[in-house]
Design a protein around this motif. Structure first.
Motif, PDB file in Angstrom:
ATOM      1  N   GLY A  60       0.765  -1.241   0.000  1.00 43.07           N
ATOM      2  CA  GLY A  60       0.000   0.000   0.000  1.00 43.07           C
ATOM      3  C   GLY A  60       0.789   1.280   0.000  1.00 43.07           C
ATOM      4  N   GLY A  61       1.648   1.498  -0.991  1.00 47.01           N
ATOM      5  CA  GLY A  61       2.372   2.761  -1.113  1.00 47.01           C
ATOM      6  C   GLY A  61       1.464   3.862  -1.642  1.00 47.01           C
ATOM      7  N   VAL A  62       2.065   4.971  -2.031  1.00 46.86           N
ATOM      8  CA  VAL A  62       1.314   6.101  -2.562  1.00 46.86           C
ATOM      9  C   VAL A  62       0.540   5.698  -3.821  1.00 46.86           C
ATOM     10  CG1 VAL A  62       1.552   8.414  -3.557  1.00 46.86           C
ATOM     11  CG2 VAL A  62       2.932   7.753  -1.591  1.00 46.86           C
ATOM     12  N   ALA A  65       3.233   2.155  -8.489  1.00 42.58           N
ATOM     13  CA  ALA A  65       4.639   2.299  -8.888  1.00 42.58           C
ATOM     14  C   ALA A  65       5.563   2.469  -7.693  1.00 42.58           C
ATOM     15  CB  ALA A  65       4.808   3.486  -9.842  1.00 42.58           C
ATOM     16  N   SER A  66       5.076   3.070  -6.603  1.00 41.74           N
ATOM     17  CA  SER A  66       5.898   3.274  -5.409  1.00 41.74           C
ATOM     18  C   SER A  66       5.706   2.146  -4.394  1.00 41.74           C
ATOM     19  CB  SER A  66       5.561   4.616  -4.756  1.00 41.74           C
ATOM     20  OG  SER A  66       4.232   4.612  -4.294  1.00 41.74           O
ATOM     21  N   SER A  67       5.013   1.098  -4.799  1.00 44.15           N
ATOM     22  CA  SER A  67       4.732  -0.047  -3.927  1.00 44.15           C
ATOM     23  C   SER A  67       5.546  -1.253  -4.377  1.00 44.15           C
ATOM     24  CB  SER A  67       3.241  -0.390  -3.991  1.00 44.15           C
ATOM     25  OG  SER A  67       2.459   0.723  -3.643  1.00 44.15           O
ATOM     26  N   ILE A  68       5.500  -2.288  -3.581  1.00 45.17           N
ATOM     27  CA  ILE A  68       6.194  -3.537  -3.909  1.00 45.17           C
ATOM     28  C   ILE A  68       5.179  -4.521  -4.485  1.00 45.17           C
ATOM     29  CG2 ILE A  68       7.443  -5.514  -2.939  1.00 45.17           C
ATOM     30  CD1 ILE A  68       8.436  -3.561  -0.737  1.00 45.17           C
ATOM     31  N   LEU A  69       5.511  -5.126  -5.631  1.00 48.84           N
ATOM     32  CA  LEU A  69       4.649  -6.147  -6.212  1.00 48.84           C
ATOM     33  C   LEU A  69       4.706  -7.379  -5.326  1.00 48.84           C
ATOM     34  CD1 LEU A  69       2.911  -7.319  -8.518  1.00 48.84           C
ATOM     35  CD2 LEU A  69       5.054  -8.022  -9.610  1.00 48.84           C
ATOM     36  N   LEU A  70       3.549  -7.821  -4.832  1.00 51.95           N
ATOM     37  CA  LEU A  70       3.477  -8.983  -3.949  1.00 51.95           C
ATOM     38  C   LEU A  70       3.025 -10.240  -4.680  1.00 51.95           C
ATOM     39  CD1 LEU A  70       1.790  -7.224  -0.896  1.00 51.95           C
ATOM     40  CD2 LEU A  70       4.219  -7.741  -1.212  1.00 51.95           C
ATOM     41  N   PHE A  71       1.982 -10.106  -5.511  1.00 54.14           N
ATOM     42  CA  PHE A  71       1.417 -11.245  -6.234  1.00 54.14           C
ATOM     43  C   PHE A  71       0.963 -10.784  -7.605  1.00 54.14           C
ATOM     44  CE2 PHE A  71       0.501 -12.025  -1.715  1.00 54.14           C
ATOM     45  CZ  PHE A  71       1.134 -13.243  -1.552  1.00 54.14           C
ATOM     46  N   SER A  72       1.001 -11.715  -8.561  1.00 57.32           N
ATOM     47  CA  SER A  72       0.563 -11.408  -9.907  1.00 57.32           C
ATOM     48  C   SER A  72       0.129 -12.695 -10.591  1.00 57.32           C
ATOM     49  CB  SER A  72       1.718 -10.759 -10.679  1.00 57.32           C
ATOM     50  OG  SER A  72       1.356 -10.555 -12.018  1.00 57.32           O
ATOM     51  N   TYR A 100      -3.384  -2.095   0.554  1.00 54.73           N
ATOM     52  CA  TYR A 100      -2.843  -2.658  -0.680  1.00 54.73           C
ATOM     53  C   TYR A 100      -3.481  -1.988  -1.899  1.00 54.73           C
ATOM     54  CZ  TYR A 100      -1.471  -6.335   2.536  1.00 54.73           C
ATOM     55  OH  TYR A 100      -0.928  -7.015   3.593  1.00 54.73           O
ATOM     56  N   TRP A 101      -2.849  -2.184  -3.049  1.00 55.17           N
ATOM     57  CA  TRP A 101      -3.407  -1.826  -4.356  1.00 55.17           C
ATOM     58  C   TRP A 101      -3.689  -3.108  -5.110  1.00 55.17           C
ATOM     59  CZ3 TRP A 101      -4.689   2.971  -5.930  1.00 55.17           C
ATOM     60  CH2 TRP A 101      -4.123   4.063  -5.250  1.00 55.17           C
ATOM     61  N   VAL A 102      -4.814  -3.181  -5.805  1.00 59.18           N
ATOM     62  CA  VAL A 102      -5.084  -4.263  -6.751  1.00 59.18           C
ATOM     63  C   VAL A 102      -5.058  -3.616  -8.133  1.00 59.18           C
ATOM     64  CG1 VAL A 102      -7.608  -4.050  -6.426  1.00 59.18           C
ATOM     65  CG2 VAL A 102      -6.634  -6.099  -7.495  1.00 59.18           C
ATOM     66  N   GLY A 103      -4.160  -4.101  -9.003  1.00 65.92           N
ATOM     67  CA  GLY A 103      -3.971  -3.513 -10.318  1.00 65.92           C
ATOM     68  C   GLY A 103      -4.463  -4.423 -11.429  1.00 65.92           C
ATOM     69  N   PHE A 104      -4.969  -3.822 -12.499  1.00 63.62           N
ATOM     70  CA  PHE A 104      -5.480  -4.536 -13.671  1.00 63.62           C
ATOM     71  C   PHE A 104      -4.707  -4.065 -14.895  1.00 63.62           C
ATOM     72  CE2 PHE A 104      -8.779  -4.437 -10.519  1.00 63.62           C
ATOM     73  CZ  PHE A 104      -9.354  -5.700 -10.583  1.00 63.62           C
ATOM     74  N   PHE A 105      -4.173  -5.015 -15.660  1.00 67.56           N
ATOM     75  CA  PHE A 105      -3.355  -4.736 -16.833  1.00 67.56           C
ATOM     76  C   PHE A 105      -3.816  -5.630 -17.981  1.00 67.56           C
ATOM     77  CE2 PHE A 105      -1.081  -4.276 -12.895  1.00 67.56           C
ATOM     78  CZ  PHE A 105      -0.405  -3.076 -13.005  1.00 67.56           C
ATOM     79  N   THR A 106      -3.635  -5.196 -19.237  1.00 69.52           N
ATOM     80  CA  THR A 106      -3.984  -6.008 -20.393  1.00 69.52           C
ATOM     81  C   THR A 106      -3.133  -5.614 -21.584  1.00 69.52           C
ATOM     82  OG1 THR A 106      -5.776  -6.784 -21.809  1.00 69.52           O
ATOM     83  CG2 THR A 106      -5.814  -4.482 -21.191  1.00 69.52           C
TER      84      THR A 106
END
Length: 188
Positions: A60-62, A65-72, A100-106
């Motif tokens: 849960g960073g700002v 991009a400023s956070s650590i990737l935990l799972f993908s 945390y952040w949950v991110g969506f990419f495609t």
């Protein structure tokens, strides 16, 4: 084991359509867990032409991009109009209590519905310049996450035995200290 429960559900969508989700843009939502949780599925209300998608969890960073990737994990986005919940299932992503952040990419031309009735408090959009921009609940991404609250650690039987022996030794020492004999000598 506990039954799976909804961790995030941003609710029904007011309208179809939404925010672009394509190779140049990504979307993320910010969430907080009050207890340690094992995440088993993460879905976005995704529509579009179909493509390869990825869902990621960041600390849960700002912003992501400023956070650590935990799972993908990757998945195939099914061609759908309007949108439907799509994502990853059967995960065992253990997250401690925290934000945390949950991110969506495609890599295709898709969108995530952005008119959820119960939006997350913060969102972020990564645009063509590859920078994340903070957004508030006005973005209202359609997100659903399922998981199990993980109970605190329970000691093994051997650990219980060692604790009982230790407590017994401490109790025996304290009891022995109380048995100090005092003798009095009386002189006549």
């Amino acid at each position: 084991p506990a039954a799976a429960a909804i961790v995030i559900d941003t609710g029904a969508l007011a309208t179809a359509g939404g925010r672009p989700l394509n190779e140049a843009e990504a979307l993320a939502g910010y969430f907080t867990l009050g207890e340690a949780t094992a995440i088993s599925s993460v879905e976005g209300m995704i529509g579009g032409d179909g493509a390869a998608g990825t869902i990621a969890i960041f600390s849960g960073g700002v912003d992501p991009a400023s956070s650590i990737l935990l799972f993908s994990s990757s998945f195939t986005i099914v061609n759908s109009r309007p949108s439907s919940y799509q994502g990853v299932f059967g995960q065992n992503w253990n997250l401690a209590a925290g934000s945390y952040w949950v991110g969506f990419f495609t890599d295709g031309t898709n969108f995530i519905s952005s008119s959820a009735t119960n939006p997350l408090s913060r969102h972020a959009v990564r645009g063509f310049d590859n920078l994340w921009v903070q957004r508030g609940p006005d973005l209202a991404l359609g997100i659903r996450m399922i998981g199990n609250v993980t109970p605190g650690a329970v000691p093994e039987p051997g650990a219980w035995a060692m604790m009982l022996i230790g407590f017994g030794a401490i109790g025996g020492t304290l009891r022995a200290r109380r048995r100090v004999t005092v003798s009095h000598v009386i002189k006549l």
